[in-house]
Design an enzyme around this catalytic site. Structure first.
Site, mmCIF file in Angstrom:
data_model
loop_
_atom_site.group_PDB
_atom_site.id
_atom_site.type_symbol
_atom_site.label_atom_id
_atom_site.label_comp_id
_atom_site.label_asym_id
_atom_site.label_seq_id
_atom_site.Cartn_x
_atom_site.Cartn_y
_atom_site.Cartn_z
ATOM 1 N N SER A 79 0.827 -1.220 0.000
ATOM 2 C CA SER A 79 0.000 0.000 0.000
ATOM 3 C C SER A 79 0.855 1.261 0.000
ATOM 4 O O SER A 79 0.322 2.362 -0.078
ATOM 5 C CB SER A 79 -0.936 0.003 1.220
ATOM 6 O OG SER A 79 -0.212 -0.182 2.420
ATOM 7 N N ASN B 117 -2.343 -2.699 12.972
ATOM 8 C CA ASN B 117 -3.801 -2.537 12.916
ATOM 9 C C ASN B 117 -4.286 -1.307 13.682
ATOM 10 O O ASN B 117 -5.100 -0.536 13.180
ATOM 11 C CB ASN B 117 -4.496 -3.797 13.433
ATOM 12 C CG ASN B 117 -4.213 -5.000 12.544
ATOM 13 O OD1 ASN B 117 -3.662 -4.843 11.449
ATOM 14 N ND2 ASN B 117 -4.571 -6.183 12.991
ATOM 15 N N THR C 186 -39.778 26.054 -11.125
ATOM 16 C CA THR C 186 -40.048 24.680 -10.701
ATOM 17 C C THR C 186 -40.190 23.903 -12.009
ATOM 18 O O THR C 186 -40.675 24.470 -13.003
ATOM 19 C CB THR C 186 -41.339 24.551 -9.861
ATOM 20 O OG1 THR C 186 -42.437 24.989 -10.659
ATOM 21 C CG2 THR C 186 -41.279 25.393 -8.588
ATOM 22 N N HIS C 187 -39.726 22.664 -12.009
ATOM 23 C CA HIS C 187 -39.701 21.868 -13.248
ATOM 24 C C HIS C 187 -38.886 22.572 -14.338
ATOM 25 O O HIS C 187 -39.111 22.333 -15.529
ATOM 26 C CB HIS C 187 -41.113 21.592 -13.779
ATOM 27 C CG HIS C 187 -42.080 21.119 -12.735
ATOM 28 N ND1 HIS C 187 -42.305 19.798 -12.470
ATOM 29 C CD2 HIS C 187 -42.847 21.823 -11.861
ATOM 30 C CE1 HIS C 187 -43.195 19.689 -11.492
ATOM 31 N NE2 HIS C 187 -43.525 20.915 -11.089
ATOM 32 N N SER D 201 -12.850 26.636 -27.926
ATOM 33 C CA SER D 201 -12.937 25.449 -28.761
ATOM 34 C C SER D 201 -11.833 25.527 -29.810
ATOM 35 O O SER D 201 -11.504 26.609 -30.292
ATOM 36 C CB SER D 201 -14.305 25.407 -29.438
ATOM 37 O OG SER D 201 -14.238 24.639 -30.627
ATOM 38 N N LYS E 11 -16.603 30.127 -29.255
ATOM 39 C CA LYS E 11 -17.019 29.379 -28.070
ATOM 40 C C LYS E 11 -16.335 29.813 -26.793
ATOM 41 O O LYS E 11 -15.154 30.148 -26.779
ATOM 42 C CB LYS E 11 -16.704 27.898 -28.286
ATOM 43 C CG LYS E 11 -17.649 27.239 -29.259
ATOM 44 C CD LYS E 11 -18.965 26.908 -28.609
ATOM 45 C CE LYS E 11 -18.971 25.432 -28.264
ATOM 46 N NZ LYS E 11 -20.231 25.043 -27.657
ATOM 47 N N ASN F 36 -16.646 27.818 -23.249
ATOM 48 C CA ASN F 36 -17.320 26.685 -22.607
ATOM 49 C C ASN F 36 -17.106 26.694 -21.093
ATOM 50 O O ASN F 36 -16.025 27.021 -20.621
ATOM 51 C CB ASN F 36 -16.795 25.371 -23.196
ATOM 52 C CG ASN F 36 -17.122 25.254 -24.674
ATOM 53 O OD1 ASN F 36 -18.170 25.711 -25.121
ATOM 54 N ND2 ASN F 36 -16.209 24.665 -25.436
ATOM 55 N N GLU G 47 -18.551 22.264 -15.513
ATOM 56 C CA GLU G 47 -18.867 20.893 -15.945
ATOM 57 C C GLU G 47 -18.034 19.868 -15.182
ATOM 58 O O GLU G 47 -18.511 18.781 -14.844
ATOM 59 C CB GLU G 47 -18.617 20.752 -17.452
ATOM 60 C CG GLU G 47 -19.631 21.526 -18.276
ATOM 61 C CD GLU G 47 -19.246 21.569 -19.744
ATOM 62 O OE1 GLU G 47 -19.985 21.022 -20.552
ATOM 63 O OE2 GLU G 47 -18.193 22.144 -20.079
ATOM 64 N N TYR H 132 -9.624 -6.962 11.962
ATOM 65 C CA TYR H 132 -9.006 -6.456 10.739
ATOM 66 C C TYR H 132 -8.976 -7.522 9.646
ATOM 67 O O TYR H 132 -8.700 -8.686 9.897
ATOM 68 C CB TYR H 132 -7.570 -5.990 11.042
ATOM 69 C CG TYR H 132 -6.835 -5.458 9.830
ATOM 70 C CD1 TYR H 132 -6.938 -4.127 9.465
ATOM 71 C CD2 TYR H 132 -6.052 -6.303 9.040
ATOM 72 C CE1 TYR H 132 -6.275 -3.636 8.339
ATOM 73 C CE2 TYR H 132 -5.387 -5.828 7.919
ATOM 74 C CZ TYR H 132 -5.502 -4.489 7.571
ATOM 75 O OH TYR H 132 -4.857 -4.016 6.468
ATOM 76 N N GLN I 271 -7.320 -2.363 3.736
ATOM 77 C CA GLN I 271 -6.248 -1.531 3.171
ATOM 78 C C GLN I 271 -6.767 -0.710 1.995
ATOM 79 O O GLN I 271 -6.218 0.339 1.669
ATOM 80 C CB GLN I 271 -5.091 -2.436 2.727
ATOM 81 C CG GLN I 271 -3.926 -1.712 2.103
ATOM 82 C CD GLN I 271 -2.704 -2.601 2.050
ATOM 83 O OE1 GLN I 271 -2.007 -2.770 3.036
ATOM 84 N NE2 GLN I 271 -2.449 -3.202 0.890
ATOM 85 N N LYS J 65 -8.130 3.502 1.839
ATOM 86 C CA LYS J 65 -7.493 4.804 1.642
ATOM 87 C C LYS J 65 -7.649 5.415 0.248
ATOM 88 O O LYS J 65 -7.963 6.609 0.147
ATOM 89 C CB LYS J 65 -6.024 4.719 2.074
ATOM 90 C CG LYS J 65 -5.914 4.669 3.605
ATOM 91 C CD LYS J 65 -4.552 4.273 4.124
ATOM 92 C CE LYS J 65 -4.252 2.807 4.065
ATOM 93 N NZ LYS J 65 -5.124 1.936 4.896
HETATM 94 N N1 ARG Z 1 -1.103 -1.377 5.171
HETATM 95 C C1 ARG Z 1 -2.069 -1.909 6.053
HETATM 96 C C2 ARG Z 1 -3.424 -1.186 5.852
HETATM 97 O O1 ARG Z 1 -3.422 -0.142 5.331
HETATM 98 C C3 ARG Z 1 -1.641 -1.756 7.465
HETATM 99 C C4 ARG Z 1 -2.258 -2.751 8.405
HETATM 100 C C5 ARG Z 1 -1.661 -4.072 8.147
HETATM 101 N N2 ARG Z 1 -2.066 -5.037 9.116
HETATM 102 C C6 ARG Z 1 -2.008 -6.338 8.884
HETATM 103 N N3 ARG Z 1 -2.426 -7.128 9.791
HETATM 104 N N4 ARG Z 1 -1.582 -6.798 7.750
HETATM 105 O O2 ARG Z 1 -4.467 -1.703 6.197
#
Ligand code: ARG
Length: 457
Positions: free
Chosen positions: A20, A107, A152-153, A274, A280, A282, A287, A314, A319, A322
Site C-alpha cells: 500500500s 492494525n 419549478t420543473h 474550442s 465558443k 465553454n 462541468e 481487521y 487496506q 485509503k
Molecule cells: N497497510 C495496512 C493497511 O493499510 C496496514 C495494516 C496491516 N495489518 C495487517 N495485519 N496486515 O491496512
C-alpha cells in the site's frame, strides 16, 4: 518485518498486490506523529528505556525531515508507510528501532494514522466551504433586489431575487459544514493501544497517547477500534453530499451561461475555448465540478462495498479504504476551490434575469392572490380567472401587467385598476416577505445574519 515464520519470500505479484506504500505514503506525517506519541508513552511508563525512547524520537524526527525534503521512497518490499518508516529507523539507530512497535500493531497504528489524516482533511474542507460561503454571501449582498425567474420543473414559476437564490446555496453549505463537524466529533477518539485486536498486556497509558494526538480520549473496544472505518465513511458521505450541492450550482451556472438564457457570463479564467469554433466559451470548470461529484459518490460507494460483510476484526480488504478517501478528498478540495472562484468572478446580467422573469407570466400567482385578497374570490375560482388572463396575455404577446384593463374586465368585471400594483415582478418579490421569503427586506436580513455567522464584518 514478519519473515520469521516464512521459509520463502513473497512472489513478485504478491508484493505488488500486498503493497500500500504507493498510496499510503500520504499518511507519513500522521504515522510519525503517532509513533512519537506512542514511544514517548512507552518511555514514560518504563516499557522502553529513556535512552531508547529518545533515540527513537530523534530518529523519527530525522525521517520526517527526509520525507519532507525528498518525499517517501516507494519500495514495494517494505509494503506500507509503517514498515518503510520502521525500516529506515533501523538503518538510522540500529536495533533499538525494534522497540518502537512494542505494545502496538499495524492494525491500531493504521487506524490511528487514518483518523488523524481524515481529521486534517475535514479541517481543510471546512475552511474551503467557509470561503465558498463568504463568496456566496458577498454576491447575494450585491443582489438582494435583483429580480430573476424562480423555477419549478425548470419552468418559470414566480419571480425571486438573485440574492435569495444564492443564499439557498449558503444554507446547503452550512448543512455540509455541520455534517463534517459531526463527523469530526465522532472521529476524535484514539484507537492506539488496541494493538492487533485484543489490547495488550503491557502497562500502556492510552489516555496519554490520545491526548498527545489531540483526541478527546481512547476508543472503548479494541475489536471495534481496529475494524472500524465509520470515520472514513462519514467523511465520504459528507463529501458526497457537499459535492451534490456543488454540482447543482455548477449545473445552474452551465444552464445560465448558455446563450438562450444569458443570465451569467462565466469569467474567461474559468472557461475554455474550442479548437474549431472560435466564438465558443465553454463552462468547463463548472462541468468538471458537476462530473467530479459523480466520482466522489463512486468513492463513497467503493468503501461501502469494501466494508460490507467484513467479519471482525481487521481484514486486508480494509487496506483498500485509503484510495477512495484520498481521491474523493482531492476532487472535493478542487471542486470547492473552483466553485469559489466562479462565484467570486461570475458576471450576472440583471437585464436578462429581469426580462426572463417578466416573460414567463411569473406574476400569475400574484393576480390570483389579488383576486382573493381584494375581490374576495375563492382561490380555486381566482386560479381559473387568472388562467384565462394568462391565455389572453399570451395571445396578445405581452406581459400580464401590460394587458389593457378593459380586456381583463372582459374576463372578470371584478378586476379593477389597482391590480396593476400587484402584477410587476418587483411588487411580486416585495410582497413575499414571510420569514425566509424572497422579498429584498428578508434577503437583506438573511445576508446580515450570514455575515455575522461567518465573521465577515
Ligand atoms: N497497510 C495496512 C493497511 O493499510 C496496514 C495494516 C496491516 N495489518 C495487517 N495485519 N496486515 O491496512
Amino acid at each position: 518485518m514478519w519473515g520469521g515464520r516464512f521459509a520463502e519470500g513473497p512472489a513478485a505479484i504478491m508484493r505488488e498486490i500486498n503493497a500500500s506504500i504507493p498510496f499510503d505514503q500520504r499518511l507519513w506525517r500522521q504515522d510519525i506523529a503517532g509513533s512519537k506519541a506512542h514511544v514517548s508513552m512507552l518511555a514514560a511508563n518504563g516499557i522502553v528505556t529513556a535512552e531508547d525512547g529518545a533515540a527513537i524520537a530523534r530518529g523519527l524526527d530525522r525521517i520526517a525531515g527526509e520525507y519532507e525534503a525528498d518525499g517517501v521512497p516507494v519500495d514495494l518490499a517494505l509494503e506500507d508507510i509503517h514498515m518503510a518508516t520502521e525500516s529506515r529507523l533501523a538503518e538510522l539507530i540500529g536495533p533499538a528501532a525494534g522497540r518502537l512497535h512494542t505494545a502496538r500493531s499495524r492494525n491500531d497504528q493504521v487506524a490511528t494514522d487514518f483518523r488523524l489524516w481524515v481529521r486534517d482533511a475535514i479541517d481543510a474542507v471546512d475552511a474551503g466551504l467557509k470561503a465558498l460561503q463568504v463568496a456566496l454571501v458577498t454576491r447575494a449582498g450585491e443582489h438582494v433586489a435583483t429580480v430573476m425567474p424562480g423555477f419549478t420543473h425548470l419552468q418559470v414559476a414566480q419571480p425571486v431575487t438573485l440574492g435569495h437564490h444564492l443564499l439557498a446555496y449558503h444554507e446547503m453549505i452550512a448543512r455540509d459544514r455541520s455534517r463534517f463537524r459531526d463527523a469530526r466529533a465522532r472521529l476524535n477518539q484514539c484507537p492506539l493501544g488496541s494493538a492487533a485486536l485484543a489490547g495488550t498486556g503491557f502497562p500502556i497509558d492510552r489516555e496519554a497517547t490520545a491526548r498527545a494526538l489531540g483526541f478527546d480520549g481512547p476508543t472503548r473496544n479494541s475489536l471495534d477500534s481496529v475494524s472500524d472505518r465509520d470515520f472514513a465513511l462519514d467523511y465520504l458521505m459528507a463529501a458526497t453530499q457537499a459535492s451534490l450541492h456543488l454540482s447543482r450550482l455548477a449545473e445552474e451556472f452551465i444552464i445560465w451561461a448558455s446563450q438562450p438564457y444569458g443570465f451569467v457570463s462565466l469569467p474567461d479564467a474559468y472557461s475554455t475555448g474550442s479548437s474549431i469554433m472560435p466564438q465558443k466559451r465553454n463552462p468547463d470548470a463548472a462541468e468538471l465540478v458537476r462530473g467530479h461529484s459523480g466520482r466522489i459518490a463512486g468513492c463513497m460507494t467503493a468503501l461501502v462495498m469494501t466494508m460490507k460483510g467484513l467479519p471482525l476484526a481487521y481484514s486486508k480488504d480494509m487496506q483498500d479504504d485509503k484510495p477512495p478517501v484520498f481521491e474523493a478528498h482531492d476532487l472535493l478540495a478542487l471542486s470547492i476551490a473552483a466553485m469559489t472562484g466562479m462565484v467570486e468572478t461570475v458576471t450576472f446580467v440583471p437585464a436578462k434575469l429581469r426580462a426572463a422573469a417578466e416573460a414567463g407570466f411569473s406574476t400569475a400567482t400574484d393576480l390570483a392572490d389579488w383576486l382573493v385578497r381584494v375581490a374576495d374570490i375563492p382561490f380555486r375560482e381566482a386560479h381559473h380567472i387568472t388562467g384565462a388572463a394568462v391565455r389572453l396575455a399570451e395571445r396578445l404577446g405581452v406581459a400580464l401587467d401590460k394587458v389593457p384593463l378593459e380586456k381583463l374586465k372582459e374576463i372578470d368585471e371584478r378586476i379593477d385598476g389597482r391590480v396593476f400594483g400587484a402584477l410587476s415582478v418587483d411588487a411580486s418579490v416585495a410582497s413575499r416577505s414571510s420569514f425566509g421569503g424572497t422579498a429584498p427586506d428578508q434577503v437583506r436580513a438573511r445576508v446580515a445574519e450570514a455575515r455575522a455567522y461567518l465573521g465577515m464584518d
